[in-house]
Write a protein that holds these residues in place. Structure first.
Motif, PDB file in Angstrom:
ATOM      1  N   MET A  19      -2.490 120.130  -3.229  1.00 18.63           N
ATOM      2  CA  MET A  19      -2.910 120.229  -4.615  1.00 18.63           C
ATOM      3  C   MET A  19      -2.156 119.202  -5.476  1.00 18.63           C
ATOM      4  O   MET A  19      -2.749 118.536  -6.324  1.00 18.63           O
ATOM      5  CB  MET A  19      -2.684 121.642  -5.147  1.00 18.63           C
ATOM      6  N   GLU A  20      -0.877 119.059  -5.244  1.00 22.32           N
ATOM      7  CA  GLU A  20      -0.079 118.083  -5.986  1.00 22.32           C
ATOM      8  C   GLU A  20      -0.578 116.663  -5.715  1.00 22.32           C
ATOM      9  O   GLU A  20      -0.725 115.853  -6.636  1.00 22.32           O
ATOM     10  CB  GLU A  20       1.398 118.201  -5.594  1.00 22.32           C
ATOM     11  N   GLN A  21      -0.875 116.361  -4.455  1.00 24.20           N
ATOM     12  CA  GLN A  21      -1.392 115.051  -4.083  1.00 24.20           C
ATOM     13  C   GLN A  21      -2.739 114.790  -4.766  1.00 24.20           C
ATOM     14  O   GLN A  21      -2.975 113.702  -5.311  1.00 24.20           O
ATOM     15  CB  GLN A  21      -1.551 114.959  -2.569  1.00 24.20           C
ATOM     16  N   LEU A  22      -3.609 115.779  -4.781  1.00 27.14           N
ATOM     17  CA  LEU A  22      -4.918 115.621  -5.414  1.00 27.14           C
ATOM     18  C   LEU A  22      -4.801 115.450  -6.920  1.00 27.14           C
ATOM     19  O   LEU A  22      -5.561 114.680  -7.524  1.00 27.14           O
ATOM     20  CB  LEU A  22      -5.824 116.811  -5.071  1.00 27.14           C
ATOM     21  N   ARG A  23      -3.842 116.124  -7.539  1.00 32.65           N
ATOM     22  CA  ARG A  23      -3.625 115.945  -8.979  1.00 32.65           C
ATOM     23  C   ARG A  23      -3.181 114.524  -9.289  1.00 32.65           C
ATOM     24  O   ARG A  23      -3.614 113.923 -10.272  1.00 32.65           O
ATOM     25  CB  ARG A  23      -2.587 116.938  -9.487  1.00 32.65           C
ATOM     26  N   LYS A  24      -2.297 113.968  -8.450  1.00 35.73           N
ATOM     27  CA  LYS A  24      -1.854 112.591  -8.640  1.00 35.73           C
ATOM     28  C   LYS A  24      -3.026 111.630  -8.500  1.00 35.73           C
ATOM     29  O   LYS A  24      -3.171 110.697  -9.285  1.00 35.73           O
ATOM     30  CB  LYS A  24      -0.755 112.236  -7.632  1.00 35.73           C
ATOM     31  N   GLU A  25      -3.864 111.858  -7.490  1.00 31.45           N
ATOM     32  CA  GLU A  25      -5.033 111.003  -7.298  1.00 31.45           C
ATOM     33  C   GLU A  25      -5.981 111.109  -8.492  1.00 31.45           C
ATOM     34  O   GLU A  25      -6.540 110.099  -8.936  1.00 31.45           O
ATOM     35  CB  GLU A  25      -5.771 111.383  -6.015  1.00 31.45           C
ATOM     36  N   LEU A  26      -6.160 112.309  -9.010  1.00 35.47           N
ATOM     37  CA  LEU A  26      -7.020 112.505 -10.176  1.00 35.47           C
ATOM     38  C   LEU A  26      -6.478 111.745 -11.378  1.00 35.47           C
ATOM     39  O   LEU A  26      -7.229 111.079 -12.107  1.00 35.47           O
ATOM     40  CB  LEU A  26      -7.158 113.990 -10.501  1.00 35.47           C
ATOM     41  N   THR A  27      -5.178 111.800 -11.573  1.00 31.74           N
ATOM     42  CA  THR A  27      -4.543 111.076 -12.675  1.00 31.74           C
ATOM     43  C   THR A  27      -4.781 109.571 -12.530  1.00 31.74           C
ATOM     44  O   THR A  27      -5.098 108.884 -13.509  1.00 31.74           O
ATOM     45  CB  THR A  27      -3.037 111.374 -12.730  1.00 31.74           C
ATOM     46  N   GLU A  28      -4.645 109.066 -11.302  1.00 30.17           N
ATOM     47  CA  GLU A  28      -4.889 107.639 -11.059  1.00 30.17           C
ATOM     48  C   GLU A  28      -6.345 107.278 -11.340  1.00 30.17           C
ATOM     49  O   GLU A  28      -6.630 106.239 -11.942  1.00 30.17           O
ATOM     50  CB  GLU A  28      -4.534 107.286  -9.618  1.00 30.17           C
ATOM     51  N   ALA A  34     -10.296 104.952 -17.596  1.00 27.33           N
ATOM     52  CA  ALA A  34      -9.932 104.535 -18.951  1.00 27.33           C
ATOM     53  C   ALA A  34      -9.865 103.012 -19.042  1.00 27.33           C
ATOM     54  O   ALA A  34     -10.318 102.422 -20.029  1.00 27.33           O
ATOM     55  CB  ALA A  34      -8.599 105.159 -19.364  1.00 27.33           C
ATOM     56  N   ARG A  35      -9.296 102.361 -18.009  1.00 26.55           N
ATOM     57  CA  ARG A  35      -9.242 100.901 -17.995  1.00 26.55           C
ATOM     58  C   ARG A  35     -10.649 100.299 -17.967  1.00 26.55           C
ATOM     59  O   ARG A  35     -10.943  99.327 -18.672  1.00 26.55           O
ATOM     60  CB  ARG A  35      -8.432 100.396 -16.794  1.00 26.55           C
ATOM     61  N   LEU A  36     -11.525 100.888 -17.157  1.00 29.23           N
ATOM     62  CA  LEU A  36     -12.898 100.394 -17.087  1.00 29.23           C
ATOM     63  C   LEU A  36     -13.633 100.591 -18.413  1.00 29.23           C
ATOM     64  O   LEU A  36     -14.400  99.726 -18.841  1.00 29.23           O
ATOM     65  CB  LEU A  36     -13.649 101.092 -15.953  1.00 29.23           C
ATOM     66  N   ALA A  38     -12.226 100.630 -21.359  1.00 31.71           N
ATOM     67  CA  ALA A  38     -11.688  99.621 -22.272  1.00 31.71           C
ATOM     68  C   ALA A  38     -12.313  98.258 -21.992  1.00 31.71           C
ATOM     69  O   ALA A  38     -12.659  97.520 -22.924  1.00 31.71           O
ATOM     70  CB  ALA A  38     -10.170  99.546 -22.147  1.00 31.71           C
ATOM     71  N   ALA A  39     -12.489  97.921 -20.725  1.00 34.36           N
ATOM     72  CA  ALA A  39     -13.125  96.657 -20.367  1.00 34.36           C
ATOM     73  C   ALA A  39     -14.570  96.633 -20.843  1.00 34.36           C
ATOM     74  O   ALA A  39     -15.070  95.604 -21.306  1.00 34.36           O
ATOM     75  CB  ALA A  39     -13.055  96.433 -18.866  1.00 34.36           C
ATOM     76  N   LYS A  40     -15.233  97.760 -20.741  1.00 37.57           N
ATOM     77  CA  LYS A  40     -16.617  97.860 -21.211  1.00 37.57           C
ATOM     78  C   LYS A  40     -16.695  97.596 -22.711  1.00 37.57           C
ATOM     79  O   LYS A  40     -17.584  96.892 -23.185  1.00 37.57           O
ATOM     80  CB  LYS A  40     -17.167  99.253 -20.883  1.00 37.57           C
ATOM     81  N   VAL A  41     -15.756  98.145 -23.458  1.00 37.68           N
ATOM     82  CA  VAL A  41     -15.731  97.933 -24.906  1.00 37.68           C
ATOM     83  C   VAL A  41     -15.512  96.457 -25.213  1.00 37.68           C
ATOM     84  O   VAL A  41     -16.183  95.884 -26.066  1.00 37.68           O
ATOM     85  CB  VAL A  41     -14.638  98.802 -25.572  1.00 37.68           C
ATOM     86  N   VAL A  42     -14.593  95.829 -24.501  1.00 37.18           N
ATOM     87  CA  VAL A  42     -14.323  94.407 -24.718  1.00 37.18           C
ATOM     88  C   VAL A  42     -15.569  93.589 -24.389  1.00 37.18           C
ATOM     89  O   VAL A  42     -15.957  92.696 -25.137  1.00 37.18           O
ATOM     90  CB  VAL A  42     -13.120  93.934 -23.874  1.00 37.18           C
TER      91      VAL A  42
END
Length: 68
Positions: A19-28, A34-36, A38-42
């Protein structure tokens, strides 16, 4: 009975680790999304006109050159 309890406890530990590993992956993945976004907005700042592409420039601060 003790073996069953030991097995259950071990399974809970393994599940908690997973569960901890999956939470980290979800955060990533959320950070990547979010980066994508932001790129879309640019990229959406570009506008097509007839056959030319007009790009809205980002503000740039120029520093004066030092003279010798």
């Amino acid at each position: 009975m003790a073996k069953v309890l030991t097995w259950v406890i071990q399974r809970r530990v393994v599940s908690a680790d997973r569960m901890e590993q999956l939470r980290k992956e979800l955060t990533e993945r959320e950070a990547e999304a979010a980066r994508l976004e932001a790129a879309k907005v640019v990229c959406s700042t570009t506008a097509r006109t007839d056959s030319a592409i007009v790009v809205t420039p980002l503000p740039v601060t120029l520093m004066p050159c030092a003279t010798a």
